[in-house]
Design a protein around this motif. Structure first.
Motif, PDB file in Angstrom:
ATOM      1  N   GLN A   1     -27.032 -76.480  56.833  1.00  0.00           N
ATOM      2  CA  GLN A   1     -27.581 -75.294  57.500  1.00  0.00           C
ATOM      3  C   GLN A   1     -29.109 -75.274  57.431  1.00  0.00           C
ATOM      4  OE1 GLN A   1     -25.281 -71.602  56.236  1.00  0.00           O
ATOM      5  NE2 GLN A   1     -24.336 -73.181  54.967  1.00  0.00           N
ATOM      6  N   LYS A   2     -29.644 -75.639  56.277  1.00  0.00           N
ATOM      7  CA  LYS A   2     -31.094 -75.575  56.087  1.00  0.00           C
ATOM      8  C   LYS A   2     -31.855 -76.630  56.886  1.00  0.00           C
ATOM      9  CE  LYS A   2     -33.281 -73.515  53.419  1.00  0.00           C
ATOM     10  NZ  LYS A   2     -34.146 -72.324  53.570  1.00  0.00           N
ATOM     11  N   LYS A   3     -31.170 -77.690  57.315  1.00  0.00           N
ATOM     12  CA  LYS A   3     -31.875 -78.727  58.083  1.00  0.00           C
ATOM     13  C   LYS A   3     -32.406 -78.155  59.390  1.00  0.00           C
ATOM     14  CE  LYS A   3     -28.393 -80.776  61.123  1.00  0.00           C
ATOM     15  NZ  LYS A   3     -27.614 -81.962  61.526  1.00  0.00           N
ATOM     16  N   HIS A   4     -31.753 -77.116  59.915  1.00  0.00           N
ATOM     17  CA  HIS A   4     -32.188 -76.492  61.166  1.00  0.00           C
ATOM     18  C   HIS A   4     -33.331 -75.494  60.941  1.00  0.00           C
ATOM     19  CE1 HIS A   4     -28.699 -78.089  63.325  1.00  0.00           C
ATOM     20  NE2 HIS A   4     -27.959 -77.706  62.299  1.00  0.00           N
ATOM     21  N   ILE A   5     -33.434 -74.999  59.722  1.00  0.00           N
ATOM     22  CA  ILE A   5     -34.309 -73.853  59.449  1.00  0.00           C
ATOM     23  C   ILE A   5     -35.611 -74.277  58.778  1.00  0.00           C
ATOM     24  CG2 ILE A   5     -34.457 -71.647  58.214  1.00  0.00           C
ATOM     25  CD1 ILE A   5     -31.334 -71.573  58.366  1.00  0.00           C
ATOM     26  N   GLY A   6     -35.528 -75.279  57.908  1.00  0.00           N
ATOM     27  CA  GLY A   6     -36.671 -75.653  57.086  1.00  0.00           C
ATOM     28  C   GLY A   6     -36.567 -75.006  55.719  1.00  0.00           C
ATOM     29  N   LYS A   7     -37.385 -75.499  54.787  1.00  0.00           N
ATOM     30  CA  LYS A   7     -37.283 -75.022  53.406  1.00  0.00           C
ATOM     31  C   LYS A   7     -37.751 -73.580  53.253  1.00  0.00           C
ATOM     32  CE  LYS A   7     -37.130 -79.284  50.767  1.00  0.00           C
ATOM     33  NZ  LYS A   7     -36.754 -80.189  51.836  1.00  0.00           N
ATOM     34  N   LEU A   8     -38.742 -73.155  54.053  1.00  0.00           N
ATOM     35  CA  LEU A   8     -39.256 -71.784  53.961  1.00  0.00           C
ATOM     36  C   LEU A   8     -39.283 -71.162  55.344  1.00  0.00           C
ATOM     37  CD1 LEU A   8     -42.291 -72.330  51.537  1.00  0.00           C
ATOM     38  CD2 LEU A   8     -40.013 -71.489  50.951  1.00  0.00           C
ATOM     39  N   SER A   9     -38.817 -69.920  55.441  1.00  0.00           N
ATOM     40  CA  SER A   9     -38.822 -69.203  56.722  1.00  0.00           C
ATOM     41  C   SER A   9     -38.597 -67.724  56.450  1.00  0.00           C
ATOM     42  CB  SER A   9     -37.722 -69.733  57.650  1.00  0.00           C
ATOM     43  OG  SER A   9     -36.447 -69.284  57.227  1.00  0.00           O
ATOM     44  N   ALA A  10     -38.434 -66.948  57.524  1.00  0.00           N
ATOM     45  CA  ALA A  10     -38.125 -65.526  57.370  1.00  0.00           C
ATOM     46  C   ALA A  10     -36.637 -65.288  57.149  1.00  0.00           C
ATOM     47  CB  ALA A  10     -38.586 -64.758  58.611  1.00  0.00           C
TER      48      ALA A  10
ATOM     49  N   SER B   1     -26.963 -72.622  66.502  1.00  0.00           N
ATOM     50  CA  SER B   1     -27.456 -71.376  67.094  1.00  0.00           C
ATOM     51  C   SER B   1     -28.060 -70.461  66.037  1.00  0.00           C
ATOM     52  CB  SER B   1     -26.339 -70.654  67.860  1.00  0.00           C
ATOM     53  OG  SER B   1     -25.389 -70.073  66.991  1.00  0.00           O
ATOM     54  N   ILE B   2     -27.440 -70.414  64.866  1.00  0.00           N
ATOM     55  CA  ILE B   2     -27.995 -69.629  63.762  1.00  0.00           C
ATOM     56  C   ILE B   2     -29.326 -70.234  63.319  1.00  0.00           C
ATOM     57  CG2 ILE B   2     -27.669 -68.925  61.359  1.00  0.00           C
ATOM     58  CD1 ILE B   2     -25.892 -67.354  63.214  1.00  0.00           C
ATOM     59  N   GLY B   3     -29.382 -71.559  63.259  1.00  0.00           N
ATOM     60  CA  GLY B   3     -30.623 -72.226  62.879  1.00  0.00           C
ATOM     61  C   GLY B   3     -31.744 -71.972  63.855  1.00  0.00           C
ATOM     62  N   ARG B   4     -31.423 -71.979  65.136  1.00  0.00           N
ATOM     63  CA  ARG B   4     -32.440 -71.691  66.167  1.00  0.00           C
ATOM     64  C   ARG B   4     -32.964 -70.274  66.028  1.00  0.00           C
ATOM     65  NH1 ARG B   4     -31.243 -71.642  72.699  1.00  0.00           N
ATOM     66  NH2 ARG B   4     -33.163 -70.572  73.292  1.00  0.00           N
ATOM     67  N   MET B   5     -32.049 -69.347  65.829  1.00  0.00           N
ATOM     68  CA  MET B   5     -32.464 -67.954  65.636  1.00  0.00           C
ATOM     69  C   MET B   5     -33.380 -67.827  64.417  1.00  0.00           C
ATOM     70  SD  MET B   5     -31.669 -65.223  63.402  1.00  0.00           S
ATOM     71  CE  MET B   5     -29.995 -65.490  62.836  1.00  0.00           C
ATOM     72  N   ALA B   6     -33.017 -68.533  63.322  1.00  0.00           N
ATOM     73  CA  ALA B   6     -33.777 -68.432  62.081  1.00  0.00           C
ATOM     74  C   ALA B   6     -35.150 -69.084  62.194  1.00  0.00           C
ATOM     75  CB  ALA B   6     -32.986 -69.073  60.939  1.00  0.00           C
ATOM     76  N   LYS B   7     -35.198 -70.273  62.796  1.00  0.00           N
ATOM     77  CA  LYS B   7     -36.446 -71.023  62.839  1.00  0.00           C
ATOM     78  C   LYS B   7     -37.374 -70.544  63.941  1.00  0.00           C
ATOM     79  CE  LYS B   7     -38.328 -75.703  62.830  1.00  0.00           C
ATOM     80  NZ  LYS B   7     -38.008 -77.149  62.800  1.00  0.00           N
ATOM     81  N   GLU B   8     -36.846 -70.382  65.144  1.00  0.00           N
ATOM     82  CA  GLU B   8     -37.685 -70.011  66.281  1.00  0.00           C
ATOM     83  C   GLU B   8     -37.749 -68.499  66.487  1.00  0.00           C
ATOM     84  OE1 GLU B   8     -39.473 -72.288  67.576  1.00  0.00           O
ATOM     85  OE2 GLU B   8     -38.448 -73.954  66.586  1.00  0.00           O
ATOM     86  N   GLY B   9     -36.591 -67.860  66.457  1.00  0.00           N
ATOM     87  CA  GLY B   9     -36.529 -66.434  66.762  1.00  0.00           C
ATOM     88  C   GLY B   9     -37.200 -65.547  65.734  1.00  0.00           C
ATOM     89  N   MET B  10     -37.270 -66.025  64.476  1.00  0.00           N
ATOM     90  CA  MET B  10     -37.809 -65.189  63.405  1.00  0.00           C
ATOM     91  C   MET B  10     -39.249 -65.538  63.034  1.00  0.00           C
ATOM     92  SD  MET B  10     -34.392 -64.783  60.980  1.00  0.00           S
ATOM     93  CE  MET B  10     -35.023 -63.402  60.007  1.00  0.00           C
ATOM     94  N   LYS B  11     -39.925 -66.356  63.857  1.00  0.00           N
ATOM     95  CA  LYS B  11     -41.324 -66.689  63.567  1.00  0.00           C
ATOM     96  C   LYS B  11     -42.206 -65.444  63.538  1.00  0.00           C
ATOM     97  CE  LYS B  11     -41.686 -71.483  65.145  1.00  0.00           C
ATOM     98  NZ  LYS B  11     -42.227 -72.405  66.172  1.00  0.00           N
TER      99      LYS B  11
END
Length: 422
Positions: A300-309, A399-409
């Motif tokens: 799951q974290k591979k889509h999000i990165g180590k640090l995010s919102a 889709s969850i990863g996209r929301m987390a990485k891009e949508g929550m910037k």
């Protein structure tokens, strides 16, 4: 399994499940501080620390271990400079003495250390520059907590790392998928992962016990036991939360991380250990369940990165719920449905930095994860088209990863602005 894939999964576990003393963001700063003093060759006259917003967010509210209860970027950097051992990586502060703490307090009171924000950079980015008389040294860390990308001594670059480490990590993580993770958990030779998994069991269980025995943070773990009892579901939540209570409260005990986070390492492992004990599961079954839970969290974290919102304990709790399902002999479909139910219920919980309330977030994420498994084992799963649910589990995780990485910037930026009163 394909031998190359098998070896890649072994390496991923060894790379991700590493010991760390305290919250990994202040520890990364301390590591950089210890390294810059080593490069400089002398105790500096002054130091400047520059950090990305996500580093600042995760350092602001957490106690630096072995600091005598102190908090802050300057504390982490100066303590690392004064008494840190860079050869110990994320356990850099394990040998701190009382005189090191006293010296740190003195230096901070004399404005020895200046702190600045790095804007528009990687989420995990630290630059620390130290000066002694006419000499200077600079150490830069990017992408991973001990990944030094640049060292400069007296204006000359003496070390530079390209993006090969990040690219290799990316390529390895791209091999992860639920079906292969399950096959790997079933087939792995336990001796190939014994040392890695046993260390996680031993260290993370120990800090959970410590959190329940003593008063740390807001005492979420102890509160769960006091008011909600000793059933296995509540104990799983309480022990994991107690580990975070202790860790966020500055307890000088190491934990084994997952995806660069000690809280995620605790969350992904301790509930599975508690359930295994309750069920009298064999050591073999527990080790395989932990292999599965850890790799599902990393996927799951591979889509999000180590640090995010996006609060990473959601990923870890989803992994733990999958590990609990595995202990109960769940098949591929039930594990997939557990992940779907969990992510599409609590996915989106925000990360507003490392601090005592992380323990409460762990409790809620695990509560959701266990519910997700109970729904799944009864044949209930959210359907494609329900919000972010897609036609298959890999697409849903994407889709969850996209929301987390891009949508929550934007969310990430606003959270930081609020935290620094900007």
């Amino acid at each position: 399994m394909d031998k190359t894939l098998y070896n890649s999964y072994i390496n991923i576990l060894k790379e991700e499940l590493i010991p760390a003393l305290g919250c990994t963001e202040p520890i990364a700063i301390a590591f950089a501080g210890a390294k810059v003093r080593e490069v400089l060759g002398n105790m500096p006259d002054s130091v400047t620390v520059k950090c990305s917003g996500n580093i600042i967010k995760n350092v602001k509210g957490v106690t630096v271990p072995n600091s005598g209860g102190l908090k802050g970027i300057d504390v982490a950097a100066v303590l690392g400079i004064v008494g840190g051992d860079p050869n110990k990586n994320l356990e850099v502060l394990s040998s701190i003495k009382e005189e090191d703490i006293a010296k740190t307090k003195e230096l901070i009171s004399n404005n020895f250390c200046q702190c600045d924000l790095i804007e528009g950079s990687e989420n995990l980015h630290i630059i620390i520059e130290a000066k002694y008389k006419d000499s200077s040294a600079l150490v830069e860390i990017k992408n991973a907590h001990t990944n030094i990308t640049k060292i400069i001594k007296d204006g000359k670059e003496i070390f530079s790392a390209d993006n090969s480490l990040k690219q290799k990590e990316h390529d390895d993580r791209e091999l992860l998928n639920i079906k292969d993770i399950l096959n790997f958990a079933n087939e792995v030779n336990i001796e190939d992962i014994r040392e890695t998994i046993k260390r996680q069991i031993d260290l993370n269980s120990a800090i959970a016990e410590e959190g329940l025995k003593n008063d740390y943070g807001s005492g979420v773990g102890k509160t769960l036991i006091k008011y909600y009892g000793e059933d296995v579901r509540n104990r799983a939540k309480a022990y994991a939360s107690a580990g975070s209570d202790a860790r966020m409260g500055g307890c000088p005990m190491p934990v084994v991380t997952n995806s660069g986070s000690g809280n995620q390492g605790i969350t992904v492992s301790v509930p599975v250990i508690i359930y295994a004990k309750e069920m009298n599961a064999s050591e073999d079954k527990l080790y395989r369940a932990l292999v599965l839970s850890n790799l599902i969290a990393i996927l799951q974290k591979k889509h999000i990165g180590k640090l995010s919102a996006f609060c990473g304990v959601v990923c870890a709790a989803t992994g733990a719920a999958s590990g609990i399902a595995y202990l109960n002999n769940a098949d591929y479909k039930i594990i997939c449905d557990t992940i779907t139910n969990a992510l599409c219920t609590i996915g989106g919980m925000v990360c507003d930095g490392a601090k005592s309330s992380c323990a409460s977030k762990i409790s809620e994420a695990l509560d959701c994860g266990i519910l997700a498994y109970n729904l799944a084992k009864d044949g209930k799963v959210f359907k494609s088209g329900d919000g972010l649910v897609k036609d298959n589990i890999e697409a849903t995780i994407d889709s969850i990863g996209r929301m987390a990485k891009e949508g929550m910037k934007g969310t990430d930026i606003e959270i930081l602005n609020i935290m620094i009163d900007k």
